[in-house]
Design a protein around this motif. Structure first.
Motif, short mmCIF file in Angstrom:
data_model
loop_
_atom_site.label_atom_id
_atom_site.label_comp_id
_atom_site.label_asym_id
_atom_site.label_seq_id
_atom_site.Cartn_x
_atom_site.Cartn_y
_atom_site.Cartn_z
N ALA A 61 -8.21 -1.82 2.72
CA ALA A 61 -6.90 -1.65 3.34
C ALA A 61 -5.86 -1.20 2.32
CB ALA A 61 -6.47 -2.95 4.01
N PHE A 270 -3.95 0.33 7.58
CA PHE A 270 -3.97 -0.99 6.95
C PHE A 270 -4.46 -2.07 7.91
CE2 PHE A 270 -2.17 -5.08 5.85
CZ PHE A 270 -2.46 -5.19 4.50
N TYR A 332 1.03 -6.46 4.62
CA TYR A 332 1.22 -5.00 4.70
C TYR A 332 2.41 -4.56 3.86
CZ TYR A 332 2.58 -0.49 6.67
OH TYR A 332 2.96 0.82 6.83
N CYS A 335 1.60 -4.62 0.27
CA CYS A 335 0.79 -3.44 -0.06
C CYS A 335 1.68 -2.22 -0.28
CB CYS A 335 -0.21 -3.19 1.07
SG CYS A 335 -1.21 -1.70 0.85
#
Length: 382
Positions: A61, A270, A332, A335
């Motif tokens: 991801a 993701f 997320y 990230c």
């Protein structure tokens, strides 16, 4: 006369150094505030749950978002490469990728993620390729216009789909203000999109007119008068390429549209790979529209604070309102921040390299009778 040229060159260096120092100081102030905000949000969501979701997401991801970020930079660089050909700018694709990375780093740390990095792109290519700054700025301006056109179309599409898909949720309290804001901004952007297209096609000079209006103010008259002809030259080049190189402009527009589609696809990649969460078109449209609306007014690097709360609220609106879903959204966002930090770091290294080249450049030669060229790579006058 030589003394005058050296003095002018030294003044230019001191000006650039001062601007760089102000940027460093600003970033030094914002960085600890950003880190504290991010830590507070992770603590509020739950550190253990967030760490768990990060582990569950895994490398695929995180790598997918990084790969899409790279594709975004490549797509924007390809658009720039296409627009360089009609004006005869022979710049290596690698240099354009590096300049786009530097510009993206500037966008991330400036108050709006859409503006702030363009002067860095101009300076990078101007110094690396030895091209006059106004000409480079002309291609960058056309790139920005096409980027705005493509963004406004995708944002308008996303807002319309989200409004139709979630009308029962968006247009009722407590989400009424957010729903109206998304639709209003989408309408304004689509109207501005049409106006910008007509402006380019009719070869209007909106920026030149703005500069002329500022020149009427007494305190700004001397400063703005120097920019008048450069801005007019830049806009003339932009309009000429747009009108006379229709196929090239359309191809560059397609690359810009592809770059925004890549941004649109980031949450899909993701959550599909890391969260095992399949997002539909309506959900992706709402995430894109809300996220881009928040990034337009970001006050901290990467929108830390506003974007986090906004995305968690969007997840709750979509029905993903458990602690695990909030932590998934936070994973997320972490990230995104990881790859933003990578872009900032690479951009800073590239900018430092150009700065070093600028500082060790040879003294400007005397040209003509009493004129001097400003220092730049290849001896080109900016």
């Amino acid at each position: 006369m030589a003394a005058r040229c050296i003095a002018d060159a030294q003044a230019g260096l001191e000006k650039d150094a001062g601007a760089a120092m102000r940027g460093v100081m600003r970033f030094a102030i914002l960085l600890p505030v950003t880190v504290l905000l991010l830590a507070a949000i992770v603590w509020a969501v739950g550190f253990e749950e967030t760490a768990k979701q990060v582990r569950l997401a895994g490398l695929p991801a995180f790598a997918s978002v990084g790969g899409l970020s790279l594709l975004f930079i490549i797509a924007q660089s390809l658009a720039w490469l296409l627009l360089n050909r009609p004006v005869g700018h022979r710049v290596r694709f690698r240099t354009l990728v590096e300049a786009t990375t530097v510009g993206q780093a500037g966008n991330i740390i400036t108050p709006s993620t859409y503006l702030g990095g363009e002067p860095l792109r101009v300076a990078y290519v101007g110094k690396m390729a030895g091209l006059p700054y106004p000409q480079v700025a002309g291609t960058v301006l056309l790139c920005k216009y096409l980027e705005l056109l493509s963004f406004m179309l995708l944002f308008g599409f996303s807002a319309v789909v989200a409004a139709l898909e979630y009308k029962d949720v968006l247009f009722r309290p407590p989400n009424l203000v957010g729903g109206i804001a998304i639709v209003t901004v989408a309408g304004l952007l689509l109207g501005f999109c049409g106006l910008l297209w007509v402006s380019l096609w009719r070869r209007w000079r909106p920026l030149t007119q703005m500069v002329r209006a500022l020149a009427r103010a007494r305190p700004l008259r001397r400063l703005v008068a120097r920019l008048w002809h450069r801005v007019a030259e830049m806009e003339d080049q932009t309009s000429r390429v747009f009108c006379e190189e229709g196929r090239t402009s359309f191809s560059a527009f397609g690359m810009m549209l592809a770059s925004h589609a890549i941004v649109f696809a980031k949450p899909l990649a993701f959550f599909l790979l890391g969260g095992r969460l399949r997002l539909g078109l309506g959900e992706l449209c709402l995430i894109f529209a809300a996220g881009q609306l928040l990034l337009a007014v970001q006050l901290t690097p990467s929108g830390v604070g506003m974007l986090d709360g906004g995305l968690i609220a969007v997840f709750a609106l979509l029905g993903y309102n458990t602690a695990a879903h909030a932590a998934m959204a936070m994973a997320y966002l972490l990230c995104l921040r990881l790859w933003d930090v990578a872009v900032i770091g690479i951009g800073a290294l590239l900018a430092a390299r150009v700065g070093a080249r600028f500082l060790i450049a040879k003294p400007p030669p005397l040209v003509g009778a009493g004129a001097c060229e400003k220092p730049g790579v290849g001896g080109a006058a900016p």
